[in-house]
Write a protein that holds these residues in place. Structure first.
Motif, PDB file in Angstrom:
ATOM      1  N   ALA A 102       0.831  -1.202   0.000  1.00  0.00           N
ATOM      2  CA  ALA A 102       0.000   0.000   0.000  1.00  0.00           C
ATOM      3  C   ALA A 102       0.866   1.253   0.000  1.00  0.00           C
ATOM      4  O   ALA A 102       0.588   2.227  -0.725  1.00  0.00           O
ATOM      5  N   ALA A 103       1.917   1.248   0.829  1.00  0.00           N
ATOM      6  CA  ALA A 103       2.788   2.419   0.931  1.00  0.00           C
ATOM      7  C   ALA A 103       3.503   2.692  -0.383  1.00  0.00           C
ATOM      8  O   ALA A 103       3.546   3.838  -0.856  1.00  0.00           O
ATOM      9  N   VAL A 104       4.045   1.640  -1.008  1.00  0.00           N
ATOM     10  CA  VAL A 104       4.766   1.816  -2.270  1.00  0.00           C
ATOM     11  C   VAL A 104       3.835   2.359  -3.338  1.00  0.00           C
ATOM     12  O   VAL A 104       4.169   3.294  -4.084  1.00  0.00           O
TER      13      VAL A 104
ATOM     14  N   VAL B  36       4.167   5.993  -5.171  1.00  0.00           N
ATOM     15  CA  VAL B  36       4.294   6.075  -6.631  1.00  0.00           C
ATOM     16  C   VAL B  36       3.259   7.028  -7.203  1.00  0.00           C
ATOM     17  O   VAL B  36       3.555   7.852  -8.083  1.00  0.00           O
ATOM     18  N   MET B  37       2.038   6.937  -6.695  1.00  0.00           N
ATOM     19  CA  MET B  37       0.997   7.829  -7.193  1.00  0.00           C
ATOM     20  C   MET B  37       1.282   9.279  -6.825  1.00  0.00           C
ATOM     21  O   MET B  37       1.089  10.186  -7.643  1.00  0.00           O
ATOM     22  N   SER B  38       1.739   9.528  -5.603  1.00  0.00           N
ATOM     23  CA  SER B  38       2.063  10.890  -5.177  1.00  0.00           C
ATOM     24  C   SER B  38       3.162  11.489  -6.053  1.00  0.00           C
ATOM     25  O   SER B  38       3.065  12.643  -6.493  1.00  0.00           O
ATOM     26  N   LEU B  39       4.200  10.697  -6.314  1.00  0.00           N
ATOM     27  CA  LEU B  39       5.286  11.168  -7.177  1.00  0.00           C
ATOM     28  C   LEU B  39       4.794  11.386  -8.602  1.00  0.00           C
ATOM     29  O   LEU B  39       5.194  12.345  -9.273  1.00  0.00           O
TER      30      LEU B  39
ATOM     31  N   LEU C 298      -6.253  11.463 -13.717  1.00  0.00           N
ATOM     32  CA  LEU C 298      -5.638  10.474 -14.611  1.00  0.00           C
ATOM     33  C   LEU C 298      -5.030   9.310 -13.834  1.00  0.00           C
ATOM     34  O   LEU C 298      -5.263   8.138 -14.152  1.00  0.00           O
ATOM     35  N   LEU C 299      -4.255   9.638 -12.806  1.00  0.00           N
ATOM     36  CA  LEU C 299      -3.613   8.577 -12.037  1.00  0.00           C
ATOM     37  C   LEU C 299      -4.615   7.803 -11.189  1.00  0.00           C
ATOM     38  O   LEU C 299      -4.453   6.603 -10.957  1.00  0.00           O
TER      39      LEU C 299
END
Length: 284
Positions: free
Chosen positions: A68-70, A74-77, A96-97
């Motif tokens: 979940a954290a990864v 990834v989405m935040s970045l 989009l993401l």
């Protein structure tokens, strides 16, 4: 009163209560800034953005919280990259993401053979399955969240008022925005175990909305939101115990109901004050 306390005589319900209270505190800290900055859509997107990481971790037998954290990171970045490199607006990049990560998660779930039970836990959580190790993780997350919010408080306040003013004052608004996104990510990931990816936004936003009816100061909003969230957890557990409903969904629904009740009480209070003021004799 025994019907009220009976559920908490069991150890796993006590752990659920403690875990839920920790989640409520963390969500109050992050959720207050979500309300102030109008970022509820980000919280929702991150909650769904965890789905592929959680699904892959479950399929591969890896720690679900790590997946979940990864996925959330990834989405935040990705949101930041789309904003800076592709010159896409903030809302558009989130949208989009959000759809992309949700679609990827559903693909992983549908590809796995016997995944129905795990999918239910992913989407709706299982707060009654909180373990002692989960409580330690939640306690660490709460400590990190409070520390980050305290250290970045001035920058976050300046960012909420005016980004240009924050830049002139040397408070680095871009760093403050990164801290805020990280704080929301931390709250969403840590809360996943309690209420699942679909319902986490309710606990993130609703208590802060309820608290905002009564105070404008950010620290007092956080404290009141934490108290409302903790009460929602306790009430939700009692209701789910006696009504035989899903605990996570009941807690989220209770938190949303608290926001509605708070709004109604505030309106009623304002109306009483207005009528009392109108009844005062006119000055001579």
């Amino acid at each position: 009163m025994s019907w009220l306390l009976d559920p908490f005589s069991l150890v796993f319900v006590q752990r659920a209560l403690l875990g839920g209270v920790l989640v409520a505190v963390l969500c109050a800290v992050a959720g207050t800034w979500v309300i102030v900055r109008g970022m509820a859509f980000l919280g929702e997107a991150l909650a769904h953005g965890m789905l592929p990481g959680v699904a892959l971790a479950t399929v591969l037998g890896l720690p679900v919280l790590a997946g979940a954290a990864v996925s959330a990171v990834v989405m935040s970045l990705g949101i930041g990259v789309l904003q800076r490199r592709a010159k896409v607006s903030y809302d558009t990049s989130i949208g989009l993401l959000f759809v992309g990560m949700l679609a990827l998660g559903v693909i992983v779930i549908s590809h796995a053979g016997s995944f129905a039970t795990d999918a239910t836990a992913i989407l709706f959580g299982d707060i009654l399955a909180v373990t002692a190790a989960d409580l330690v993780v939640l306690a660490v997350a709460v400590a990190l969240g409070i520390a980050a919010a305290a250290l970045a408080h001035r920058s976050l306040v300046a960012l909420a008022i005016d980004e240009r003013v924050a830049r002139v004052l040397g408070l680095r608004p871009r760093v403050a925005q990164t801290v805020l996104v990280g704080l929301v990510t931390l709250a969403v990931v840590a809360s996943y175990q309690a209420v699942g990816s679909l319902l986490v936004v309710g606990l993130l936003v609703a208590p802060a909305v309820a608290a905002r009816q009564w105070t404008e100061r950010i620290p007092s909003t956080m404290v009141l939101a934490a108290a409302i969230g903790a009460l929602a957890v306790a009430v939700g557990l009692v209701v789910s115990w006696h009504a035989a409903t899903a605990a996570g969904a009941t807690i989220a629904a209770t938190a949303i109901a608290a926001a509605g009740i708070s709004w109604l009480l505030r309106r009623a209070t304002n109306e009483v004050r207005r009528r009392a003021f109108a009844a005062l004799p006119a000055p001579a």
